[in-house]
Scaffold this active site. Structure first.
Site, PDB file in Angstrom:
ATOM      1  N   CYS A 236      25.563  17.017  28.939  1.00 34.33           N
ATOM      2  CA  CYS A 236      24.328  16.582  29.583  1.00 34.33           C
ATOM      3  C   CYS A 236      23.519  17.736  30.170  1.00 34.33           C
ATOM      4  O   CYS A 236      22.559  17.518  30.891  1.00 34.33           O
ATOM      5  CB  CYS A 236      24.638  15.552  30.667  1.00 34.33           C
ATOM      6  SG  CYS A 236      25.362  14.032  30.029  1.00 34.33           S
TER       7      CYS A 236
ATOM      8  N   ASP B 226      24.302  20.608  32.268  1.00 34.75           N
ATOM      9  CA  ASP B 226      24.739  21.470  33.368  1.00 34.75           C
ATOM     10  C   ASP B 226      26.237  21.326  33.569  1.00 34.75           C
ATOM     11  O   ASP B 226      26.755  20.206  33.624  1.00 34.75           O
ATOM     12  CB  ASP B 226      24.037  21.098  34.681  1.00 34.75           C
ATOM     13  CG  ASP B 226      22.581  21.524  34.682  1.00 34.75           C
ATOM     14  OD1 ASP B 226      22.317  22.696  34.352  1.00 34.75           O
ATOM     15  OD2 ASP B 226      21.721  20.697  34.996  1.00 34.75           O
TER      16      ASP B 226
ATOM     17  N   CYS C 150      20.639  25.930  34.186  1.00 36.84           N
ATOM     18  CA  CYS C 150      19.392  26.623  34.467  1.00 36.84           C
ATOM     19  C   CYS C 150      19.607  27.750  35.481  1.00 36.84           C
ATOM     20  O   CYS C 150      20.705  27.950  36.007  1.00 36.84           O
ATOM     21  CB  CYS C 150      18.357  25.637  35.008  1.00 36.84           C
ATOM     22  SG  CYS C 150      18.831  24.895  36.588  1.00 36.84           S
TER      23      CYS C 150
ATOM     24  N   CYS D  98      21.286  21.157  41.661  1.00 37.34           N
ATOM     25  CA  CYS D  98      22.113  22.324  41.338  1.00 37.34           C
ATOM     26  C   CYS D  98      23.035  22.672  42.504  1.00 37.34           C
ATOM     27  O   CYS D  98      24.196  23.045  42.303  1.00 37.34           O
ATOM     28  CB  CYS D  98      21.229  23.515  40.990  1.00 37.34           C
ATOM     29  SG  CYS D  98      20.271  23.279  39.472  1.00 37.34           S
TER      30      CYS D  98
END
Length: 273
Positions: free
Chosen positions: A35, A37, A60, A104
């Site tokens: 998916c 990450d 990212c 994140c």
């Protein structure tokens, strides 16, 4: 285009502690490669102290930066302190993340929690075990449970689907769980309350100061006095030991202002006079 702090850019361009640790004492994972990450964190622990930490991540720049700064945050710290680290602490250490990238820091915290659970194995960990094991999985793409979404809505005052998606990443892949997330928002989001009159606001602020804030300061020989209120600005005067304390600014912002924001209005600003 999102605006990133200098710290985020530094940790993205020059990530610290990348790699793995052979015979690590604790290993934690979060996210999913399928998916977009994924994070794996390794901890070396000696005599209750984290002496080394490394990470491997796929994601990212914000994911890299969050993972990198997290390793710096835990190295040299007692495990008991590491257990208290939150995703907001990770974001704060980076001087903030865009709302769209807060997930994140959440992934970093989840990997840390997973590592500590593995380290302590069968022991009771109230500070670490934030997610109830029987909680229903809402977002199957990222394995995000109802309790995680509920806690985010309540503790971070999230009120829209976009805010929940940005903060938890739930619903950001296939999107099939978005209706369920909307239902949780409707159930748990704090509804707007009627605006208080100036007199009501003064009474409410004074009540919180007298019943919540002052008693805590008095334990250390300090005290506080409400001086004035102008719109959302609350003017106070620290007394006793607090008036001479070099950490008075921290007391005002980290305790007094935070308490009034939690209890009354998130826009309150406390000013020391």
């Amino acid at each position: 285009m999102w605006k990133y702090s200098d710290k985020v850019m530094d940790h993205y361009r020059h990530p610290r502690n990348v790699g793995s640790i052979d015979n690590a004492d604790a290993v934690g994972v979060a996210g999913s490669l399928a998916c977009g990450d994924s994070l794996k964190i390794y901890l070396k622990i000696e005599n209750g102290i984290v002496v080394d930490a490394k990470f491997q991540t796929f994601g990212c720049g914000s994911a890299v930066a969050s993972s990198s700064v997290l390793t710096e945050m835990v190295i040299g710290k007692p495990v008991e302190e590491v257990k208290k680290i939150t995703n907001q602490d990770i974001a704060d250490e980076l001087d903030g993340l865009p709302p769209e990238k807060m997930h994140c820091s959440v992934m970093g915290h989840e990997a840390l929690v997973d590592a500590l659970k593995n380290y302590f194995k069968e022991e009771e960990l109230e500070e670490v075990n934030e997610e109830k094991t029987q909680s229903k999985v809402v977002c199957t793409c990222f394995n995000i449970t109802e309790d995680v979404i509920k806690d985010a809505i309540i503790n971070k005052s999230l009120t829209t689907l976009d805010e929940v998606v940005n903060y938890t990443k739930a619903g950001s892949a296939c999107g099939r769980c978005k209706d369920t997330i909307k239902g949780l928002i409707e159930k748990y989001a704090v509804k707007d309350t009627p605006k208080l009159s100036p007199a009501q606001l003064i009474l409410k602020i004074n009540k919180v100061i007298e019943n919540v804030i002052a008693p805590e300061l008095q334990k250390d020989g300090g005290d506080i006095e409400l001086v004035d209120i102008e719109d959302n600005r609350v003017f106070v005067k620290l007394q006793g030991r607090c008036s001479q304390c070099k950490n008075s600014v921290l007391t005002i912002k980290a305790f007094v202002e935070t308490t009034l924001r939690d209890k009354i209005n998130k826009d309150i600003e406390v000013v020391q006079v």
